[in-house]
Structure formats: structure tokens, C-alpha cells
Design a protein around this motif. Sequence first.
Motif, PDB file in Angstrom:
ATOM      1  N   LEU A  88      -8.402  -2.934  26.993  1.00  0.00           N
ATOM      2  CA  LEU A  88      -8.032  -4.317  26.691  1.00  0.00           C
ATOM      3  C   LEU A  88      -6.520  -4.437  26.492  1.00  0.00           C
ATOM      4  O   LEU A  88      -5.907  -5.407  26.948  1.00  0.00           O
ATOM      5  CB  LEU A  88      -8.781  -4.798  25.451  1.00  0.00           C
ATOM      6  N   ARG A  89      -5.926  -3.461  25.825  1.00  0.00           N
ATOM      7  CA  ARG A  89      -4.471  -3.485  25.617  1.00  0.00           C
ATOM      8  C   ARG A  89      -3.722  -3.368  26.941  1.00  0.00           C
ATOM      9  O   ARG A  89      -2.685  -4.004  27.148  1.00  0.00           O
ATOM     10  CB  ARG A  89      -4.047  -2.356  24.667  1.00  0.00           C
TER      11      ARG A  89
ATOM     12  N   GLU B 288     -27.031  -2.574  21.109  1.00  0.00           N
ATOM     13  CA  GLU B 288     -26.863  -2.060  19.753  1.00  0.00           C
ATOM     14  C   GLU B 288     -25.501  -1.386  19.596  1.00  0.00           C
ATOM     15  O   GLU B 288     -24.839  -1.509  18.558  1.00  0.00           O
ATOM     16  CB  GLU B 288     -27.978  -1.079  19.417  1.00  0.00           C
ATOM     17  N   SER B 289     -25.053  -0.672  20.645  1.00  0.00           N
ATOM     18  CA  SER B 289     -23.762   0.008  20.585  1.00  0.00           C
ATOM     19  C   SER B 289     -22.606  -0.970  20.470  1.00  0.00           C
ATOM     20  O   SER B 289     -21.516  -0.610  20.007  1.00  0.00           O
ATOM     21  CB  SER B 289     -23.574   0.894  21.827  1.00  0.00           C
ATOM     22  N   LEU B 290     -22.841  -2.225  20.876  1.00  0.00           N
ATOM     23  CA  LEU B 290     -21.809  -3.261  20.798  1.00  0.00           C
ATOM     24  C   LEU B 290     -21.881  -4.052  19.492  1.00  0.00           C
ATOM     25  O   LEU B 290     -21.085  -4.961  19.274  1.00  0.00           O
ATOM     26  CB  LEU B 290     -21.941  -4.218  21.980  1.00  0.00           C
TER      27      LEU B 290
ATOM     28  N   VAL C 149     -16.062  -2.525  19.084  1.00  0.00           N
ATOM     29  CA  VAL C 149     -15.251  -2.216  20.257  1.00  0.00           C
ATOM     30  C   VAL C 149     -14.768  -0.771  20.121  1.00  0.00           C
ATOM     31  O   VAL C 149     -14.071  -0.433  19.162  1.00  0.00           O
ATOM     32  CB  VAL C 149     -14.048  -3.166  20.391  1.00  0.00           C
ATOM     33  N   SER C 150     -15.142   0.072  21.052  1.00  0.00           N
ATOM     34  CA  SER C 150     -14.768   1.483  20.999  1.00  0.00           C
ATOM     35  C   SER C 150     -13.267   1.659  21.227  1.00  0.00           C
ATOM     36  O   SER C 150     -12.587   0.766  21.759  1.00  0.00           O
ATOM     37  CB  SER C 150     -15.545   2.279  22.054  1.00  0.00           C
TER      38      SER C 150
ATOM     39  N   TYR D 194     -16.114  -5.132  29.388  1.00  0.00           N
ATOM     40  CA  TYR D 194     -14.816  -5.774  29.221  1.00  0.00           C
ATOM     41  C   TYR D 194     -14.989  -7.298  29.187  1.00  0.00           C
ATOM     42  O   TYR D 194     -14.422  -7.990  28.343  1.00  0.00           O
ATOM     43  CB  TYR D 194     -13.914  -5.357  30.371  1.00  0.00           C
ATOM     44  N   GLY D 195     -15.787  -7.818  30.117  1.00  0.00           N
ATOM     45  CA  GLY D 195     -16.040  -9.252  30.161  1.00  0.00           C
ATOM     46  C   GLY D 195     -16.795  -9.732  28.951  1.00  0.00           C
ATOM     47  O   GLY D 195     -16.510 -10.812  28.410  1.00  0.00           O
TER      48      GLY D 195
END
Length: 215
Positions: free
Chosen positions: A77-78, A195-197, A69-70, A168-169
Motif C-alpha cells: 500500500l505504501r 478471518e485473517s483480515l 493489514v499484514s 489490496y482492493g
Amino acid sequence: MHYLEPNEKFPPITEADEQGLLAIGGDLSISRLIYAYNHGIFPWYDASQPLLWWSPDPRMVLFPEKLKVSKSMKQLLRKKKFTVSFNTHFNAVIEACAQIRRDGQHGTWITREMIASYNSLHKLNIAQSVEVWENGDLVGGLYGIYLKDKNVFCGESMFTRVSNASKYGFITLVNKLKEEGVKLIDCQVYTRHLESLGAEEIPRDEFLSYLGFSS
């Protein structure tokens, strides 16, 4: 290449070609789809093609504990940028996924027949959806097949109408599945976005072991 008759069983997965194509034809009956996902097989084709069944090697998967999570996503998310719901608008999500135009694709692979079959799977609580909302509007989402008895979720497709909505989902879903004891999320084939996730490729035999089978 193996051509399936409507009621014919799939050939052994080891007969898939180098690209992972296992069989052509058959049908999208509920029983066939359930069997396919439980054995590491999925349909992927467009309206101009016959029904194509795949079981690639290697397989792209995400282990929930390896989710990346970047910093920017952590901030969203916060701040609770979006509202996320589950299984409230399945048909709207799959329809939106079918309508999204993607680079390198000339048409959708989510055909009308597929939409009807996956809606039937949703009624059985096998196909599930994630909806992402902003100010009451559906701005992103995804759907997939939940093999609860195997602790595996098979992601199928996602869409976004607002930047970062689908991501986000997806992150919200992964965290939820982790809490429910899911060991692996099937992402099917490699993409740089996955891959980035944190998704990675593993041998097909290893993937099948999570389903309780071997090739």
C-alpha cells in the motif's frame, strides 16, 4: 423448506434451517433483491440448482475498525503497488468473478441471470464495484451491495489475477467505507481468508440490528 412463488414474500428469517437456507425459488427481480439485502437475506446457488436464499446464523462480518493489514500488505500500500478505482467497470468485475474457479466448487454461482440483475442494481448505484489495476490491466476486484441508508456494505465476490490484488482492493475499499461512516461489512459466511483480515462471526440477531430489524 419454503418454496417461493414468483411474487411471494419471504418467510420469517427464523424459518431458515441450520445451514441458513431460508427459501427456494422466487426470482431475481430488482425489488426482491433490494428487499432481501435490507432484511439480511442473499441468493447463493449454481446453475444446476434452483434459486436458493440464505440467512445464516451466525453471520460473518467485518467491523471496519477491526481490519487487519499484514506488514507485507502495508508495504504494498505504501509503494502504491496497484491503482484502485470504484464503479468504473462493474460488468467486467462481476464477469471475472464468475469465471474464477474456486476450490470445492464445480461451477460458478454467478449465473447469467444474476449478472443481468446485479448490473441493473449497479445502474441504480446499489451494486458497486472495486477495480484493481496494474499497468492498465484489470488484475483484481470485487463487488457488493451498498446499503447507504443503513451504513452497511454487503460483500458478494472478489477475484484476483495477480497475487494480493483482490486483498489490496478490499483493504482500500474498507478504508474508504470507514471514512464514509459504514459500521459493518457483511461477509456472509466464514472463511479463513476473511478471518485473517479481521472478520468475525456474530449472532444473526445482532447482524439484523444493524439493518434495523430483528428476527
